[in-house]
Structure formats: C-alpha cells, structure tokens
Scaffold this motif. Sequence first.
Motif, short mmCIF file in Angstrom:
data_model
loop_
_atom_site.label_atom_id
_atom_site.label_comp_id
_atom_site.label_asym_id
_atom_site.label_seq_id
_atom_site.Cartn_x
_atom_site.Cartn_y
_atom_site.Cartn_z
N SER A 170 -27.85 16.81 2.27
CA SER A 170 -26.63 16.02 2.52
C SER A 170 -25.37 16.84 2.30
O SER A 170 -24.42 16.77 3.09
N ILE A 171 -25.39 17.64 1.24
CA ILE A 171 -24.22 18.47 0.93
C ILE A 171 -24.01 19.51 2.03
O ILE A 171 -22.88 19.74 2.49
N VAL A 172 -25.10 20.17 2.48
CA VAL A 172 -24.99 21.19 3.52
C VAL A 172 -24.52 20.57 4.85
O VAL A 172 -23.69 21.15 5.56
N LEU A 173 -25.02 19.40 5.19
CA LEU A 173 -24.60 18.74 6.43
C LEU A 173 -23.11 18.40 6.40
O LEU A 173 -22.40 18.60 7.38
N TYR A 174 -22.65 17.89 5.27
CA TYR A 174 -21.22 17.56 5.16
C TYR A 174 -20.36 18.81 5.29
O TYR A 174 -19.35 18.80 6.00
N ALA A 175 -20.78 19.89 4.63
CA ALA A 175 -20.00 21.12 4.72
C ALA A 175 -19.99 21.69 6.13
O ALA A 175 -19.02 22.33 6.55
N SER A 176 -21.06 21.45 6.91
CA SER A 176 -21.16 22.01 8.25
C SER A 176 -20.37 21.22 9.29
O SER A 176 -19.80 21.80 10.21
N VAL A 177 -20.32 19.90 9.15
CA VAL A 177 -19.78 19.05 10.21
C VAL A 177 -18.38 18.51 9.88
O VAL A 177 -17.60 18.22 10.79
N SER A 178 -18.03 18.40 8.61
CA SER A 178 -16.73 17.83 8.26
C SER A 178 -15.54 18.59 8.86
O SER A 178 -14.51 17.96 9.17
N PRO A 179 -15.61 19.94 9.08
CA PRO A 179 -14.47 20.59 9.75
C PRO A 179 -14.33 20.23 11.23
O PRO A 179 -13.29 20.49 11.83
N LEU A 180 -15.38 19.61 11.82
CA LEU A 180 -15.37 19.32 13.25
C LEU A 180 -14.99 17.89 13.57
O LEU A 180 -14.60 17.60 14.71
N ALA A 181 -15.10 16.96 12.62
CA ALA A 181 -14.80 15.55 12.88
C ALA A 181 -14.52 14.85 11.57
O ALA A 181 -14.86 15.34 10.49
N ILE A 182 -13.89 13.68 11.66
CA ILE A 182 -13.56 12.90 10.48
C ILE A 182 -14.84 12.25 9.94
O ILE A 182 -15.58 11.61 10.69
N ALA A 183 -15.09 12.43 8.65
CA ALA A 183 -16.30 11.89 8.04
C ALA A 183 -16.37 10.38 8.24
O ALA A 183 -15.40 9.66 8.03
N GLY A 184 -17.55 9.90 8.64
CA GLY A 184 -17.77 8.48 8.84
C GLY A 184 -17.44 7.96 10.22
O GLY A 184 -17.81 6.84 10.56
N SER A 185 -16.75 8.77 11.03
CA SER A 185 -16.39 8.33 12.38
C SER A 185 -17.59 8.41 13.31
O SER A 185 -18.61 9.03 13.00
N SER A 186 -17.46 7.78 14.49
CA SER A 186 -18.57 7.81 15.45
C SER A 186 -18.84 9.23 15.94
O SER A 186 -19.99 9.62 16.15
#
Length: 521
Positions: A83-99
């Motif tokens: 979960s931590i690695v996924l958040y670090a990888s994708v959070s720069p590309l989109a707003i967390a929790g958004s579609s």
Amino acid sequence: MRRLNPLLPFLAWLPRLSGRSLRQDLLVGLSGAILALPQSIAYALIAGLPAEYGLYAAIVPVLVACLWGSSWHLICGPTAAISIVLYASVSPLAIAGSSDYVTLILLLTFLGGVFQLVLGLLRFGTLVNFVSHSVVLGFTLGAAVVIALGQLPNLLGMHLPSQATALKTAQDLFEHLREVDLPSLALGLATLAIGIALKLWRPRWPALLLSLVLVSLVAWTLPGYFGHVPRVPAFIGQLPPLSPLPLLDLELILRLLPSAVAVGMLGLVTSLSIARSLSARSEQLIDADQEIRAQGLSNMVGAFFSGYLSSGSFTRSGLSFEAGARSPMAGVFSALWVALFAVVGAGLIAHLPIPAMAGSILLICWGLVDRRAIAALFRVSRAEFAVMALTAAATLLLELQTAIYAGVLASLFFYLKRTSRPRIQHSREEQTDVLRVGGSIFFGAAHYLQVRLQACQGPQVVIDARQINFIDYSGVDMLHREARRLQRSGGSLTLRGARPQVEEELQKLEGVQGCPIRFQE
C-alpha cells in the motif's frame, strides 16, 4: 484430469478433501475474514484509496491465489508495504481517492500481475532458492516484531501515524506514553489473555474468533466505560464492481511500468518468503513457479474486480497456520466470508473494538516466531545464525522489502566466502605433491587454489579432482597457466580422476594454445 492439472491445479487436491477438513477450513476462514476486514480497510486508506477497495482486494485476488497456488497456508491480500509503495508511485500522477487515481492504481496492479505471470511462465521460481532458511527465519522474526510494534498504538488507544520502520514506531510510542487509554488497553490485553488461555486449554478451538467475540460483547454491554473506544470503521456493503482498464494508453503504461516491476517483485519476494517460512513449519514442498503464476494471475484478474495489488500477508497466513488450516480452502472460505460480511455484515463488524483486533494480531505474531529453529540454527552454524540476526535487525531498522534483500545479500556473501576457499588436503607421494580439492574451481576460488599450487615444493603436482564438480573459464585459465609454469621448470600438472565435464572444459583451449595438463584415471 492430469492434463488439466497444470491449468487448474486445484483439481489435484480438491477431490481429496473430507467433510471434516472442510468444516475446519470453514472456521479458519471465518477467523481470517474477521481479521482481514479491519486490516483491509486500513491498508486501503494507506494506499490513498476509498476504504471499500481494501475489501475488494481481499475477495477475488484471494480466491484466485488460493486456488491456483501451491501453498496450503499462504493467504494473500492488501498489505502495508504494498500500500505504501502504491501510494508513493501514483500520488504524483493524480489526487488520492479520485476516480483517476483509482484507475491508475488498478492499471498498475494489472501491469504488476502481468510481470509476475511472465516470471512464472519463464520458470523464475528458482530465484526463491537464493532466499535461505536463515533469511526466512530472520525475516519472520523481524516482521513479527514490526507488526507487533505497529499494533501497539491501537492496543494502547493512541492515534499515531504509520511509520516506515520499527525503530521509528518505537520512538513514536515512547514519546506518547502519557496518552495511553486504560479502557482500550484493558480490551486489548483481555483479548490476548483469553486467546492464550483458549490455545492452552482447547488448542482445536478457534481461539482468536472466540476471544474477539467475548471482548466485543463486554465492550457492547458496558458503553459507559468502553463507549469511547474506537471501533472498526463502518462501510457500505456491496460485492466488488467490474472496473475496465485503459489498456490502450501506451504512454501511461510506459510511465507506470517501472513501478509495476518494483511492486511486482516486492509482492513476489514477500509471498515466497512467507510461503517458504510456513512450508518449513508444515513440512510441505511448495512449487515456486506455480506460486508465482498464481500471484500474477490473481492480480491481473483482481484488477478487473476493483482489487488493488495484493501479496502474501504475514498475519493472515500465520493465522491460517496457527488455527490448523487443512487446505487452501481456508483462504477460499476467508474470501467468501469477506464477501458475505461486505454485503450483509457491515453493521456487526462495526462493533469490533480496534484494541481487541490489536490483541489478536499480537497473538498471531507470537506464533510466527519459530523459537526452536532459531535455537537449532545457533547450535549448528554460527555463520547462518549471523545471517538470520542480520536479516532480523535489517527488518527492524529498514523497510520490510529492503530487509529481505539485505538478508539475501548476506547469504550470498557467506556462501561465496565459503566456496572461495575450497577444502584442500596436501600430501606427498614419492616426491610428488598431491592436492585433494573438495569443491568447484570457479572465479572466486581460482586465486586460492593458485596460491596453494605455487606453495608446492616439487615440480610434479597432482590434483585429486574427484570432488571437483564444476570449473569455469577463470579456473581453466589458471590451471593452464600453472601447468605451463611447472613445464618451464621441468615439472608437470596432472589431474587425477577428473569428471568428464571438467576434463572437457580444460581441453576446450587445446585448439588455441594446446593443453599442457595431463589426465589420469
């Protein structure tokens, strides 16, 4: 049926199940589902996803991994590290929790599954052989301590953020000791005490499930004292919805591909380490290639059912082993129970006190530590014990995946150190030096053997090669050079009893510069 086994491996064990084993697995699955519900919700929030996506990751991916895998006790699902690695990888590309964020997470999950499946089809399961048993013991010990420390804030009624390492978690706990909530601590310790008592008194009973139910009833009947204790967050119950992926966006795929490889490898190393650890305890032989394929297939299929990337779970797998699961059906039942609770049991799950959940996880952590194996390792091999201790220390000081890599590197270091100095016995036979070499001659051992050859007194040198199984180019080149050195002083180098493959490798240079080495039967 035999032809279908590679495609449907569960056909090999499913017909052999009895009604008794199925009933046992049903109870074990129920305990695992109750443990998985709050964990999955928490891990989804760590990954920046809505809470329900944690439940989705504990249903379809678990079904696929259990049915297509080879381990009896490995249970997959969302984990803190993933979960931590996924958040670090994708959070720069989109707003967390958004579609858009959810879509990227699921696409990354699918790509990670494809990478895992390809490794399984290429039979890369032999890579698990580089994770030695001492590394697995150390990783299990360290992970148990890490998980236990991570649950202490919940046990003590504290609201502390998750930390990346056990050391930071311990520091955070020490700084907030004055914030301990006594009712929360009482519920957690009561769950732990009841669980231990039931395991000692009635080992076959579902101790974790009964302790959770009893403590939850006490908290429910005494709202004046336990009413403020946090419960599992409420959620809207439904089955995992279908989630089509934007697979045609090549630019997006290329951008996510490095993260997919990293998170895919992390999931495999974690899952195989857990499977190896539990198989050593249960005396089961696992098929690493099949396990890798099952992990990849579970993430690929799970991505289409809103399940984000999963891997082996220490707590859920440990529960499966400790509770006496008889087959992978325990994991299948666990996923089905999660699906049932997700639809109709959301209200009941919301009554579980979080400190009670923490107490049950501490009980699982204690069962994960193989104390007898650690003591035996200390008696048998101090070097392997050092690898175990290093891995455990790295698990406490570093992130979990980094600790595994550190342990593997330590194992390889001690292995290369040992093989680079093969056992050599020196004797004299009628003014001839005889060296009995007990090991392969490769690039790491060539220099050591060369030093021993040059230390021989007479010009005639014989190498007893009966225990030499392998020789590489560095060894061939070194022996050729030493043979020519002895020739120049009127002597010779002879290999006695060399294996055909060793003799063949040494004679490959004959066409280029001649073979100065003699051979004896």
